[in-house]
Design an enzyme around this catalytic site. Structure first.
Site, PDB file in Angstrom:
ATOM      1  N   LYS A 230      11.178 -14.580  24.827  1.00  0.00           N
ATOM      2  CA  LYS A 230      12.357 -15.019  25.603  1.00  0.00           C
ATOM      3  C   LYS A 230      13.199 -13.812  26.013  1.00  0.00           C
ATOM      4  O   LYS A 230      13.746 -13.112  25.172  1.00  0.00           O
ATOM      5  CB  LYS A 230      13.236 -15.943  24.772  1.00  0.00           C
ATOM      6  CG  LYS A 230      14.354 -16.529  25.652  1.00  0.00           C
ATOM      7  CD  LYS A 230      15.520 -17.088  24.867  1.00  0.00           C
ATOM      8  CE  LYS A 230      16.714 -16.174  24.785  1.00  0.00           C
ATOM      9  NZ  LYS A 230      17.411 -15.892  26.058  1.00  0.00           N
TER      10      LYS A 230
ATOM     11  N   GLY B 267      18.737  -7.424  19.359  1.00  0.00           N
ATOM     12  CA  GLY B 267      19.987  -7.933  19.905  1.00  0.00           C
ATOM     13  C   GLY B 267      21.135  -7.581  18.984  1.00  0.00           C
ATOM     14  O   GLY B 267      21.078  -6.583  18.258  1.00  0.00           O
ATOM     15  N   SER B 268      22.163  -8.431  19.000  1.00  0.00           N
ATOM     16  CA  SER B 268      23.375  -8.092  18.259  1.00  0.00           C
ATOM     17  C   SER B 268      23.205  -8.361  16.762  1.00  0.00           C
ATOM     18  O   SER B 268      22.386  -9.184  16.352  1.00  0.00           O
ATOM     19  CB  SER B 268      24.535  -8.914  18.805  1.00  0.00           C
ATOM     20  OG  SER B 268      24.243 -10.281  18.623  1.00  0.00           O
ATOM     21  N   THR B 269      24.004  -7.659  15.973  1.00  0.00           N
ATOM     22  CA  THR B 269      23.950  -7.820  14.523  1.00  0.00           C
ATOM     23  C   THR B 269      24.320  -9.250  14.135  1.00  0.00           C
ATOM     24  O   THR B 269      23.709  -9.824  13.234  1.00  0.00           O
ATOM     25  CB  THR B 269      24.874  -6.775  13.862  1.00  0.00           C
ATOM     26  OG1 THR B 269      24.347  -5.481  14.198  1.00  0.00           O
ATOM     27  CG2 THR B 269      24.910  -6.916  12.354  1.00  0.00           C
TER      28      THR B 269
ATOM     29  N   GLY C  63      21.397 -11.459  14.731  1.00  0.00           N
ATOM     30  CA  GLY C  63      20.376 -11.023  13.772  1.00  0.00           C
ATOM     31  C   GLY C  63      20.620 -11.611  12.385  1.00  0.00           C
ATOM     32  O   GLY C  63      19.687 -12.075  11.720  1.00  0.00           O
TER      33      GLY C  63
ATOM     34  N   GLU D 297      15.991  -5.569  15.226  1.00  0.00           N
ATOM     35  CA  GLU D 297      16.502  -4.313  15.797  1.00  0.00           C
ATOM     36  C   GLU D 297      17.888  -4.646  16.320  1.00  0.00           C
ATOM     37  O   GLU D 297      18.013  -5.345  17.321  1.00  0.00           O
ATOM     38  CB  GLU D 297      15.618  -3.846  16.957  1.00  0.00           C
ATOM     39  CG  GLU D 297      14.154  -3.621  16.615  1.00  0.00           C
ATOM     40  CD  GLU D 297      13.907  -2.328  15.869  1.00  0.00           C
ATOM     41  OE1 GLU D 297      14.857  -1.541  15.687  1.00  0.00           O
ATOM     42  OE2 GLU D 297      12.760  -2.099  15.448  1.00  0.00           O
TER      43      GLU D 297
ATOM     44  N   CYS E 187      21.486   0.715  22.397  1.00  0.00           N
ATOM     45  CA  CYS E 187      21.788   0.422  20.990  1.00  0.00           C
ATOM     46  C   CYS E 187      21.981   1.712  20.205  1.00  0.00           C
ATOM     47  O   CYS E 187      22.776   1.768  19.275  1.00  0.00           O
ATOM     48  CB  CYS E 187      20.668  -0.387  20.390  1.00  0.00           C
ATOM     49  SG  CYS E 187      19.059   0.300  20.763  1.00  0.00           S
TER      50      CYS E 187
ATOM     51  N   GLU F 274      30.787  -1.460  17.423  1.00  0.00           N
ATOM     52  CA  GLU F 274      29.944  -1.151  18.577  1.00  0.00           C
ATOM     53  C   GLU F 274      30.625  -1.651  19.860  1.00  0.00           C
ATOM     54  O   GLU F 274      31.002  -2.818  19.948  1.00  0.00           O
ATOM     55  CB  GLU F 274      28.585  -1.844  18.425  1.00  0.00           C
ATOM     56  CG  GLU F 274      27.621  -1.479  19.530  1.00  0.00           C
ATOM     57  CD  GLU F 274      26.291  -2.220  19.431  1.00  0.00           C
ATOM     58  OE1 GLU F 274      26.286  -3.416  19.127  1.00  0.00           O
ATOM     59  OE2 GLU F 274      25.262  -1.564  19.684  1.00  0.00           O
TER      60      GLU F 274
END
Ligand code: NAP
Ligand code: MG
Length: 488
Positions: free
Chosen positions: A193, A245-247, A250, A267, A301, A398
């Site tokens: 996706k 993607g984002s923490t 995740g 990641e 990132c 971030e």
């Protein structure tokens, strides 16, 4: 054109526009889902629009896959795994992966233009970085497909089954390549996706996959939002989830997979330190810092978003950085002269501007390139903050935009402590003339990738991934292959 600053503009060369042509690209008005080798309508009948963030113009309509569609895609991937992909010889697998790489190479210019239109990144980057690296990933992993026994000597190597893969919007085609190429080489099938704002190059890749004759169902591309991603994660018949993607997302994924047997790689975000010592080649370091944070509008990132400068050279480095920033061009990403293109979405621009305000309120000193920016579209001039405290929000969180914080240090121990004082640990850069100092820092900095006297360099054979809240697992190289195999 707005926000003109005559002084800044007078210092620059002026170039005639050099727009990359869009004439040769082939975009459909409407894209369906690519499932089991066919283009299928979404079961809900719903489509969403994707836009060009450089001018807010409409690009195409794209299907919104729901849990039913994801189920069809996983089923197709399972059938293809059981009946075809796990049965054919490894050299046959390699043949298809090479073919995909070559077809992408043949259409490299089309991919680059579409990536620039959909994501807002400069044509220079999509042409010279994203697309060639994506092709190289397919070439590299094609080479491993029939050599898995050499990759993992004295081990029995088997594939995992169906991999669910979810990718972000900052390197859409490249992230798709990082995910699909090693999965296929290791003998798995895939449901991928892309991000909501950048689905087009993954759909072009689906066209190439169709053209390559890859057996139906080996790669399925489903477009949609977060709910589509969640349906992949929560589907009971996926054996592996690879997420970039984002923490925050995740963490949610890790929670929902706890207790299942699924293999997982995450990641996630970063706040990487770029460290410059007084013996560094300063002009090269300044170029590296600029590349480290302003490359791809800071949508990287591993962006070198925290700069640590040794106190004795701080004044000269900051002066040279500002000078170099004054020569950057912000604007239409399709123009070959543009250094800094469009921010990927209105929402991301709002996030960046929010952080810039926080930085000002925290009392940091701001320097921002005053420049012309187009009236339409989402743009943020390159920005740096000095007088930044270690505890300030802009040095901790971030931002994912072209915003650099600068702090100073006196000793090696101090900078190691400051650089590691972050919830993230994705990458770092070290600029010094001394090899021994480089080795000292590479062993002590808690970051997955450390560049020495360079920044943001990628190669398919080098593993990439993070420590701490930047995730776990590696992509690229042998490590990236091992994430898609069972070893016994
Ligand atoms: P994001 O919001 O986490 O989205 C990433 C992907 O996950 C998108 O495809 C998104 O779909 C999907 N998604 C959203 N909610 C989900 C859910 N609940 N379950 C499953 N999937 C879901 O991240 P982003 O804002 O697109 O990307 C920026 C982030 O990615 C930054 O933090 C950056 O550092 C990180 N990143 C890390 C690496 C690395 O290698 N470490 C590389 C690139 C980017 P929608 O787009 O439809 O929301
Ligand atoms: Mg778009």
């Amino acid at each position: 054109m707005t926000k003109k600053n005559k002084e800044t503009i007078a210092m620059k060369w002026s170039y005639s526009p050099a727009l990359e042509s869009k004439d040769h690209i082939n975009l459909r008005e409407k894209y369906d889902l690519f499932i089991n080798g066919k283009w299928m309508k979404p079961s809900s009948g719903k489509y969403f629009k994707t836009f060009n963030p450089a001018d807010e113009s409409f690009l195409a309509e794209v299907a919104h896959a729901d849990a039913k569609d994801v189920d069809k895609a996983v089923q197709a991937a399972r059938d293809a795994y059981n009946n075809v992909w796990s049965k054919i010889s490894p050299s046959e697998r390699a043949k298809y992966i090479y073919r995909i790489a070559r077809l992408m190479q043949e259409r490299a210019r089309e991919f680059a233009v579409i990536e620039t239109l959909d994501a807002g990144k400069t044509i220079r980057e999509s042409r010279d970085v994203d697309v060639p690296l994506a092709c190289n990933h397919f070439f590299y992993y094609a080479g491993w497909a029939d050599k898995l026994d050499y990759a993992f000597p004295n081990r029995k190597v088997s594939s995992l089954g169906v991999a669910g893969q979810i990718i972000p919007w900052n390197f859409p085609l490249l992230m798709a390549a990082w995910k699909i190429a090693p999965a296929l080489a290791a003998g798995n099938t895939v449901v991928l996706k892309p991000a909501e704002t950048t689905p087009l190059t993954a759909l072009k890749l689906a066209e190439i996959i169709e053209e390559s004759g890859l057996p139906a169902g080996v790669v399925n591309i489903v477009t949609g939002f977060g709910d589509t991603g969640a349906a992949i994660v929560n589907h009971p018949d996926t054996d592996k989830i690879a997420f970039t993607g984002s923490t925050n997302v995740g963490k949610m994924i890790q929670k929902s997979l706890a207790g299942t047997n699924k293999k997982i790689t995450l990641e996630l975000g970063g706040k990487s330190a770029n460290i410059i010592f007084e013996d560094a080649p300063i002009d090269q370091a300044v170029e590296g810092i600029i590349n480290g944070i302003f490359f791809n509008q800071g949508h990287v990132c591993c962006a070198g978003s925290r700069l640590f400068v040794q106190e004795s050279i701080a004044d000269v480095v900051i002066r040279k950085l500002k000078d170099r920033m004054r020569s950057l061009f912000v604007g239409n990403p399709l123009d070959k002269n543009t250094d800094i293109g469009a921010i990927n979405s209105k929402e991301q621009l709002a996030t960046i501007l929010k952080y810039i305000n926080i930085g000002k309120e925290e009392g940091a000193e701001i320097f921002q390139l005053a420049c012309d920016i187009p009236d339409k579209g989402y743009y943020c001039p390159p920005t740096l903050f000095t007088n930044v405290a270690q505890s300030s929000v802009i040095a901790q969180e971030e931002i994912f935009g072209p915003v650099l914080t600068i702090q100073t240090f006196r000793t090696v121990d101090e900078v190691i402590q400051k650089a590691n004082n972050s919830p993230f640990g994705l990458a770092a850069g070290v600029w010094t003339d001394k090899g021994s100092r480089i080795f000292n820092l590479t062993t002590k900095l808690k970051a997955g990738v450390i560049w020495a006297n360079t920044y943001n360099k990628f190669d398919p054979s080098s593993p990439f991934g993070g420590y701490k809240e930047s995730g776990f697992g590696r992509e690229g190289g042998l490590h990236g292959l091992s994430a898609y195999v069972k070893l016994s």
